[in-house]
Design a protein around this motif. Structure first.
Motif, short mmCIF file in Angstrom:
data_model
loop_
_atom_site.label_atom_id
_atom_site.label_comp_id
_atom_site.label_asym_id
_atom_site.label_seq_id
_atom_site.Cartn_x
_atom_site.Cartn_y
_atom_site.Cartn_z
N PRO A 36 0.84 -1.21 0.00
CA PRO A 36 0.00 0.00 0.00
C PRO A 36 0.87 1.26 0.00
O PRO A 36 1.90 1.30 0.68
CB PRO A 36 -0.78 -0.09 1.31
N ASP A 37 0.44 2.27 -0.76
CA ASP A 37 1.22 3.50 -0.90
C ASP A 37 1.53 4.17 0.43
O ASP A 37 2.64 4.65 0.65
CB ASP A 37 0.46 4.51 -1.78
N TYR B 124 1.75 2.89 3.39
CA TYR B 124 2.75 2.10 4.14
C TYR B 124 4.14 2.42 3.60
O TYR B 124 5.08 2.68 4.35
CB TYR B 124 2.41 0.62 3.98
#
Lengths: 94, 288
Positions: B2-3, B5
């Motif tokens: 995920p971006d 993260y």
């Protein structure tokens, strides 16, 4: 501004008889400097007796998104393992 | 991945790397003035370790897709943050003792749980760092021990350094949990494994007896053992000071960044020479 120097993967043999193990990476313009940087960065405490540096771009990696197709074929071949075979207890040395 | 993260990790890891690199400056300042050859060799090795730690962390952060060049540029332009602790000056030799003992001690407290952080390359870098960091803390405490068993003047110097580094060290764990915008999310993602306040409490509990053992007084009148919680209660941290230092108002913040940029620019010729040499060698190999 110049771009980053190429990336090299560093492998250290901790002592004679053991294989080289990946420990990390360094940036360097050429193989000699890569080795020197690898020594200063990863072997400050006698961690090794031999170093390899390999251009990161030379490494061909399997695709993690296809690991199922890559490794599944081995999963149902449990007859490759010795414990697959039932041998009576009184048979020794096998 | 995920971006958010990836962004959070890139920010945390690059800040961590920058802190190691800027962290060389307060101590590097004393290498040439160390009181003995033994102390000089030790300090030199410690500062070299900090460089190494910065490099492990930059390499690990690069695996998330940000180049080394971009990270260095973010540090030098002032866009990226580093630990506020390094914006305090090192005015006496006792500061070197206090830094090793307290600052590296607090860093270890922060880094031990990060060996189990959810991103593998970060966790593996932390394993190496923690192994090496323990020598840093012990050599610092040893300096303080020696000063405390020395002359009245030496002991006074140790207490003075302790007084100045105690509170900034407690601030190293970051704002209190109720005021730490990133903590909850980072705990959920298992980037962080323990909260700022939990780690700060642990640090106080193990450090107070170490200070008392060598006759140092904790500069906090509110400090008291709390039997019920099995830990020390301690006074209010001056968070105004913390946020001022975060904003770049630390006593030597400008000096630190100038030293970094000067080192980068004045040594550009070394990088250029290495490039020229590599090109010449490559040319020779092609001709051969």
């Amino acid at each position: 501004m110049p771009k980053d120097w190429p990336l090299w993967e560093v492998f250290v043999r901790s002592k004679g008889g053991l294989s080289h193990r990946h420990v990390g990476s360094v940036h360097a313009p050429d193989p000699e400097i890569a080795l020197r940087h690898a020594r200063d960065t990863y072997t400050r405490r006698m961690e090794g007796v031999s170093l390899w540096v390999v251009p990161s771009a030379s490494i061909i990696a399997s695709d993690p998104s296809e690991d199922a197709a890559m490794f599944d074929p081995a999963e149902d071949k449990i007859y490759r393992h010795p414990t697959f075979y039932n041998i009576p207890d009184h048979i020794k040395h096998i | 991945m995920p971006d958010a993260y990836r962004r959070t990790l890139t920010r945390q890891m690059s800040q961590h790397a920058h802190s190691e690199i800027v962290g060389m400056l307060p101590e590097g300042n004393w290498i040439g003035r160390a009181p003995s050859l033994r102390r000089k060799a030790i300090l030199l090795a410690k500062v070299q370790d900090e460089a190494g730690h910065g490099l492990y962390l930059y390499s690990a952060a690069e695996t998330l897709g940000t180049s080394r060049e971009e990270m260095i540029e973010a540090l030098h332009s002032g866009k990226a943050k580093y630990s506020t602790i390094f914006n305090y000056p090192t005015v006496t030799w006792a500061d070197i003792g206090a830094i090793g003992w307290l600052v590296d001690g607090a860093a270890i407290m922060n880094q031990v749980p990060l060996q189990r952080t959810s991103y593998g390359p970060y966790a593996r870098a932390m394993v190496r760092v923690c192994k090496e960091e323990s020598f840093h803390q012990r050599q610092g405490y040893e300096i303080m021990m020696h000063l405390c068993s020395g002359t009245h003047e030496q002991k006074r110097m140790a207490q003075d350094a302790f007084n100045r580094w105690w509170w900034p060290s407690l601030m190293m764990f970051g704002p209190p949990d109720e005021n730490s915008p990133n903590t909850a999310q980072s705990m959920r993602w298992r980037i962080k494994r323990e909260t700022n306040d939990e780690l700060r409490q642990k640090f106080v509990d193990i450090t107070v007896p170490q200070a008392e053992a060598i006759g140092l007084t904790i500069p906090d009148p509110a400090l008291a053992w709390n039997e019920a919680k099995g830990g020390y209660d301690f006074g209010e941290i001056d968070w105004e000071e913390f946020y001022a230092v975060v904003r770049g108002e630390g006593p030597v913040a400008k000096e630190r960044m100038k030293a970094r940029r000067d080192a980068w620019e004045q040594n550009a010729w070394v990088r250029e020479a290495a490039d020229a040499y590599a090109a010449k060698r490559a040319e020779k190999r092609r001709a051969a």
